[in-house]
Design a protein around this motif. Sequence first.
Motif, PDB file in Angstrom:
ATOM      1  N   ARG A   8       6.860   3.041  -3.434  1.00 54.48           N
ATOM      2  CA  ARG A   8       7.339   1.871  -4.192  1.00 54.48           C
ATOM      3  C   ARG A   8       6.158   1.081  -4.749  1.00 54.48           C
ATOM      4  N   LEU A   9       5.111   0.967  -3.919  1.00 54.72           N
ATOM      5  CA  LEU A   9       3.905   0.256  -4.372  1.00 54.72           C
ATOM      6  C   LEU A   9       3.282   0.961  -5.572  1.00 54.72           C
TER       7      LEU A   9
ATOM      8  N   SER B 136      -5.899   7.420  -2.613  1.00 56.77           N
ATOM      9  CA  SER B 136      -6.688   6.572  -1.701  1.00 56.77           C
ATOM     10  C   SER B 136      -5.776   5.704  -0.853  1.00 56.77           C
ATOM     11  N   MET B 137      -4.722   5.174  -1.484  1.00 57.92           N
ATOM     12  CA  MET B 137      -3.773   4.328  -0.741  1.00 57.92           C
ATOM     13  C   MET B 137      -3.057   5.150   0.341  1.00 57.92           C
TER      14      MET B 137
ATOM     15  N   SER C  40       6.573   4.333   6.002  1.00 56.91           N
ATOM     16  CA  SER C  40       5.395   3.816   5.291  1.00 56.91           C
ATOM     17  C   SER C  40       5.141   4.605   3.999  1.00 56.91           C
ATOM     18  N   MET C  41       5.545   5.871   3.986  1.00 60.15           N
ATOM     19  CA  MET C  41       5.405   6.656   2.753  1.00 60.15           C
ATOM     20  C   MET C  41       6.352   6.153   1.671  1.00 60.15           C
ATOM     21  N   VAL C  42       7.539   5.747   2.089  1.00 60.73           N
ATOM     22  CA  VAL C  42       8.507   5.190   1.136  1.00 60.73           C
ATOM     23  C   VAL C  42       7.952   3.897   0.536  1.00 60.73           C
ATOM     24  N   VAL C  43       7.377   3.051   1.408  1.00 60.12           N
ATOM     25  CA  VAL C  43       6.789   1.787   0.936  1.00 60.12           C
ATOM     26  C   VAL C  43       5.649   2.079  -0.042  1.00 60.12           C
TER      27      VAL C  43
ATOM     28  N   ARG D  11       2.532  -0.397  -9.410  1.00 57.85           N
ATOM     29  CA  ARG D  11       1.251  -0.236 -10.111  1.00 57.85           C
ATOM     30  C   ARG D  11       1.468   0.489 -11.445  1.00 57.85           C
ATOM     31  N   LEU D  12       2.457   1.397 -11.444  1.00 55.77           N
ATOM     32  CA  LEU D  12       2.758   2.144 -12.662  1.00 55.77           C
ATOM     33  C   LEU D  12       3.206   1.183 -13.771  1.00 55.77           C
ATOM     34  N   GLU D  13       4.022   0.211 -13.400  1.00 62.32           N
ATOM     35  CA  GLU D  13       4.497  -0.776 -14.386  1.00 62.32           C
ATOM     36  C   GLU D  13       3.323  -1.489 -15.048  1.00 62.32           C
TER      37      GLU D  13
END
Lengths: 227, 256
Positions: free
Chosen positions: A118-119, A148-149, A112-115, A123-125
Amino acid sequence: MTLLETLPLAMLGALFGLDVVSFPQVMVSRPIVAATVAGAFIGNPPGGLLIGVVLEMIALDTLPFGAARYPEWGSAGVVGGALFAAQPAGMPGALPACVLATLLTASISGWSMVVLRRLIAVRLERSRDQLEEGSRRALMLFHLSGMSMDLLRAALVTTLAMLIFAPLVKAIVAIWGSESAASRAVVVVVVAIVAGAALWKVFHSVRYVLWFLLAGLLAWLVLLVKP
Amino acid sequence: MTTPSESGFALPLRIKLAMFFRLLALQGSWNYETLNGTGIGFAMEPALSRLPGGRDGPAYRAALARQSRYFNTHPYLAGVAAGALSRAELEGVDATRIERFRTALPGPLGSVGDRLVWASWLPFSSLIGIAVYGFGGSPLAVVGTFLLLYNAGHLALRAWALHIGLSRGLNVASALGNPVFRQGPQYIGCAAALAAGIALPLALERITGPGKALAGGIVAASIIGILILAALRERAEGWRIALGVLAVFVLYSVLT
């Protein structure tokens, strides 16, 4: 265990999950701490400590080097500590079943940390133009939302793991067929092998390390034979 | 309150404290694109706000954008980079030189931090906590010993890193030759091996409980297993093997 009952543990799992990478990395996320505190939450700190020490020895194999993918022990430690502390004393299947549930949680939580990473990159883009313009607001929003995420991620993992594993472990312990001494022995052997090999991997290149290890073992033997 | 450092460079204490606390959250937005680059920008922001024109000025915006790009370093030593880069920005060092420094620094900082913290201090602190458990310590004693010991080193390293970055600016390279970085892993490794020799058998004995009937088998199986797994080194992950063995054992115990 109901959703409401998992709430305090979810909050604990969220805080300890956050400590793994995001904030503040003071190692309350190590299983020796997370499981003990969760055990105390359930009203059985010694139970939490016992499984915490078992998990800590396994965690020696997964030190967080660089950007490597590793199990997430913060929320998993809370799950393991709470599960084991809730079992009646002297149940032979409790320790193996709870350690297994914790390892599965740690593995899924690591994924879940890997996901999440990536998320955050997605958001960075979206924020890239503003960040390239040096927008303070965009940077603060981006950074704090990432934290927070992560907090939310760890809370979700803890909640789901407790909802799934609490009844499952209870059922496994109830129909456990192996005898008590053998059940403990299997866990102890597995943990000894993982911890011993992990420490060898980390320290084998250190000069004179074998002599120091032997000195430690000798000190243990002295303690063993001392009346 | 302003505290002067080497070469007369000074920052108010509240800015240094703000940077220190923000560095604790360095990896809050860690991602596979910029790694901890945005975290470095986040940590340096209080210092950059002192650039001419303040937070609305072009110097601030250019510096914040520059410092929030890709960066990868050890989180505990990131203060060296954040401090040095803040000083460089505030002293108006040329952007090209700053970029070169940002490219050159992460590798050595990461390598030094990994060896000292993840491969030495963390396992050593863990083993001391496990030893306290082995000696019969209470939950509070075990957790307290581990957290106090680990964080004494952790927080001191972070404070030193920020101080050295701010006081030396772009001339921080020599600080990485500090004897703690060169000799520390060697000494801590020896201490950890000594602790492991006492802590692991004591703790495993306490986990096993009062029954000694299987003690010989446990010791023999453990030694053989350690030798096999240690020989496999990076080709096998111990925790995954533990997961597999326990899954099979649980299944067997439920079905019999």
